[in-house]
Design an enzyme around this catalytic site. Sequence first.
Site, PDB file in Angstrom:
ATOM      1  CB  CYS A  84     -11.753  -0.966  33.140  1.00 49.06           C
ATOM      2  SG  CYS A  84     -10.624  -0.115  34.142  1.00 49.06           S
ATOM      3  CG  HIS A  94     -13.563  -4.301  34.671  1.00 47.10           C
ATOM      4  ND1 HIS A  94     -12.257  -4.241  34.745  1.00 47.10           N
ATOM      5  CD2 HIS A  94     -13.703  -3.165  35.287  1.00 47.10           C
ATOM      6  CE1 HIS A  94     -11.795  -3.478  35.382  1.00 47.10           C
ATOM      7  NE2 HIS A  94     -12.465  -2.710  35.916  1.00 47.10           N
ATOM      8  CE  LYS A 147     -14.445  -2.625  41.903  1.00 46.59           C
ATOM      9  NZ  LYS A 147     -14.507  -1.282  41.562  1.00 46.59           N
ATOM     10  CD  GLN A 167     -19.004  -2.751  40.281  1.00 48.67           C
ATOM     11  OE1 GLN A 167     -19.957  -2.465  41.066  1.00 48.67           O
ATOM     12  NE2 GLN A 167     -17.941  -2.172  40.135  1.00 48.67           N
ATOM     13  CG  ASP A 175     -15.979  -9.351  37.572  1.00 51.23           C
ATOM     14  OD1 ASP A 175     -16.189  -9.229  38.659  1.00 51.23           O
ATOM     15  OD2 ASP A 175     -15.337  -8.437  36.750  1.00 51.23           O
TER      16      ASP A 175
END
Length: 397
Positions: free
Chosen positions: A355, A114, A217, A194, A191
Amino acid sequence: MDFPILDTKVYNRRLVYLDNAATTQKPRQVIDALTGYYLTLNSNIHRGAHYLAAEATERYEKVRAQVGQFINARSRSEIVFTRGTTESINLVASSFGRAFLHAGDEVIVSGMEHHSNIVPWQLACELAGARLRVIPFSDEGVLDLEAYATLFNEHTKMVACTHVSNTLGTVNPVQKVVEMAHSHGVPVLIDGAQAVAHMPVDVQQIGCDFYCFSGHKMYAPMGVGVMYGREELLSQLPPYQGGGEMIKDVTFEKTTYNELPFRFEAGTPSVGDVLGLGAAIDFMQQEGVEKIGRHEEELMHYATERLLAIPGIRLFGTAPHKAGVISFLLGDAHPYDVGTLLDKLGVAVRTGHHCTQPIMDRYGIPGTVRASFACYTTRKDVDALVDALNRIAPMLL
């Protein structure tokens, strides 16, 4: 499960919400936690001597401990609250860059990151005179670990990699990514934006040095995120921002900084959102994180099978290990046109580059249509998407 917004009608149709990779909807208990704070507890924390301040502080710090247990951190001192994944990564990139990046150094990122795990490192590299190196991935969306191994040298100072691609759905082998980096003495930031809503996350098992994610999220409010940092490394980083709360003593000659994690939490935090994050974790644990993941995986396989039966459909991201994200194009139709027509039929999806422009450049496309799933997504929702695509296909192909 009780998600009030899912009763919303759009264009006099049942809302079919398939944009969960952008943000999840909130269960009633999270909404109640947020409104309850402002109705009965609103106060600043860590500073006041009165009841509301003390109670708000206690609940806020209880959520910090709860988050630590949720991802199996070693200590509550390793949990820093931020506004989201983006701020968490910027915090690490800025502070780590100031402390450890110098001219000629290198930072490794993957090709499926991202923008929030690319641009902060570019900024840090530009400031230090360092450079980015990129792990390639296959047509199916699988990281090339052999190529990754060749990127390390004496100048490598950090690896930053996504746990789950927000565009391709690929679940990366982050434990292996970390092991390979650590064999060269290089720390790793993951990261996890997700990942945390879709699978159990154990930062000690992964072995990462930093793990970043957002509340919104994972069924929590917007405006709250988490930066996990391994205490030994976190204690070596300078503060990201200056102000109240992150200090011990301030004079015009010198300031001494607060202990972990408070030295990275300058100013007034979003207390209500943090309490909402705690309620979201309660919700996920009540539902069962592994159960949620299995449900979404089953839906993804069902959706993939049904979508492939539509003439002209092209799927992007076919790795064998995926989370509940499907990116596709309908013939040569622009993704925005597809998304707009789906919206008129009550189906909410994401369109564009998500993104992740380097991914789109890798495939030579302007963007995709993305359907992404959550615990409340059903086969009926998938069927509505497929039916809508079959209806609009003749207009676009």
